[in-house]
Design an enzyme around this catalytic site. Structure first.
Site, short mmCIF file in Angstrom:
data_model
loop_
_atom_site.label_atom_id
_atom_site.label_comp_id
_atom_site.label_asym_id
_atom_site.label_seq_id
_atom_site.Cartn_x
_atom_site.Cartn_y
_atom_site.Cartn_z
N LYS A 196 -26.87 -92.48 81.39
CA LYS A 196 -28.22 -92.46 81.98
C LYS A 196 -28.64 -93.83 82.49
CE LYS A 196 -30.43 -88.50 79.79
NZ LYS A 196 -31.56 -88.06 78.96
N LYS A 224 -20.80 -77.81 84.05
CA LYS A 224 -21.78 -77.00 83.31
C LYS A 224 -23.00 -76.68 84.17
CE LYS A 224 -23.55 -77.33 78.82
NZ LYS A 224 -23.84 -78.04 77.57
N LYS A 239 -30.02 -77.85 84.54
CA LYS A 239 -31.34 -77.66 85.14
C LYS A 239 -31.63 -78.73 86.18
CE LYS A 239 -33.70 -79.63 81.10
NZ LYS A 239 -34.74 -79.40 80.10
#
Ligand code: TRP
Length: 351
Positions: free
Chosen positions: A117, A217, A220
């Site tokens: 991140k 995967k 969202k």
């Protein structure tokens, strides 16, 4: 062990960042609801974690209520589970500070989620670095035994375990537990500060893949259009996305890593219907991809529709949602206070 043997404590949380999708439901929410039969369940809405990246306050408020509505629509029941918002239980932040003082910088630097991140950013908030410590506090505060999470969170649970084991070792003998009489001798058994939690990775539906890039995967936050089925999508949107799913240039319907797109559609069907993938494959003998897509679309539409409708109904009564959260926070604080009392005494804070 008597009939009143305590059920193991399960704890998990989701950030109120909105846009929950099919994978969140099949991989997490649905199994969280199932665990209520056999475990004592604690489900948190982790808004303190959400602010590790910038949030719009009005959005955050709306998303927090929406996350509760999704929990409830998924069958998580406030009469069976403890449901609350993290920021309404100040002990989370309080314990996080204490745990942070028992965590090594190097341990946090090794967290792969932090590395991922922060790699793409020019400046990184300290909260993002401290995130795993706050997560450890969420878990240790309630003496949770099991933490259902996705694979990406396993390393954070390991850290929570390491902190718990370390602090138990440092403080256990300074905090004697209740007296016990064993073989006519009264012994004070040292009471560990924290239960050491275990990760619990549900097998079913844990790997729902992107419809457009079926080796990644379903996420969202995927920027690719049509890759993700959201729980708020209309019947038509769901149908359209699944019919556009990437398959391959072949024709054979098989459940194999060489056909990730086809495999994903079968996995989705299997996760929803509970049928084994082989059984699903067998039912498509002599049929084409078009059939598989059309039926998968129908199955997903039927799965999400009731969830979406319940969700909308629940959101319409904000007062009731807030009452549920207030009750949850009050009950959570009572439990959190017990752990904090032990921790403060062990560390030498005045009562
Ligand atoms: N970090 C978790 C995630 O992003 C969310 C989370 C916060 C959590 N606190 C938790 C999960 C405690 C389990 C237990 O998925």
């Amino acid at each position: 062990m008597g009939a009143s043997a305590k059920k193991p404590i399960v704890l998990s949380g989701i950030q109120p960042s909105g846009n929950l999708m099919l994978g969140n439901y099949l991989g997490a929410l649905r199994s969280w609801a199932g665990l209520q039969q056999t475990h004592e369940c604690i489900y948190c809405i982790v808004d303190l974690h959400a602010i590790t990246v910038p949030q719009d306050p009005a959005e955050l408020r709306a998303r927090t209520r929406e996350t509760l509505a999704i929990y409830l629509a998924s069958g998580i029941d406030p009469r069976k589970s403890l449901i609350f918002v993290q920021s309404q239980v100040p002990e989370h932040a309080e314990l996080a500070w204490i745990l942070g003082c028992h965590t090594w910088l190097g341990e946090l630097e090794r967290m792969t989620q932090f590395k991922d991140k922060s790699a793409k950013k020019k400046s990184v908030g300290a909260g993002l670095f401290f995130y795993p410590v706050l997560m450890a506090a969420d878990i240790l505060l309630y003496q949770a035994n099991l933490v259902p999470v996705g694979h990406d969170q396993k390393q954070h649970i390991e850290l929570a375990r390491d902190i718990a084991i370390r602090m138990n070792g440092m403080y256990a003998e300074k905090f004697p537990g209740p007296s016990q009489v064993t073989q006519n001798k009264e012994v004070k058994e040292a009471l560990p500060l924290f239960v050491v939690p275990e990760p619990f990775i549900p097998a079913v539906g844990a790997r729902i893949m992107s419809l457009q890039e079926p080796t990644a995967k379903m996420s969202k936050s995927d920027p690719i259009p049509n890759a993700t089925v959201f729980l708020g999508d209309s019947d038509d949107e769901i149908s359209r996305k699944i019919k556009k799913a990437v398959t391959d240039s072949g024709t054979e319907i098989a459940y194999t890593g060489e056909k990730p797109g086809v495999k994903n559609l079968i996995s989705i069907q299997s996760a929803i219907t509970g049928k084994a993938p082989d059984e699903i494959v067998a039912s498509y003998a002599g049929k084409q991809y078009g059939h598989l897509k059309a039926e998968t679309a129908e199955i997903v539409v039927e799965c999400i529709r009731p969830l979406r409708e319940k969700f909308k109904g629940l959101l319409a009564d904000r007062g009731e949602l807030d009452r549920i959260l207030k009750k949850g926070a009050d009950a959570a604080r009572v439990r959190a206070a017990k752990t904090m009392e032990h921790v403060k005494e062990a560390l030498g804070f005045l009562a």
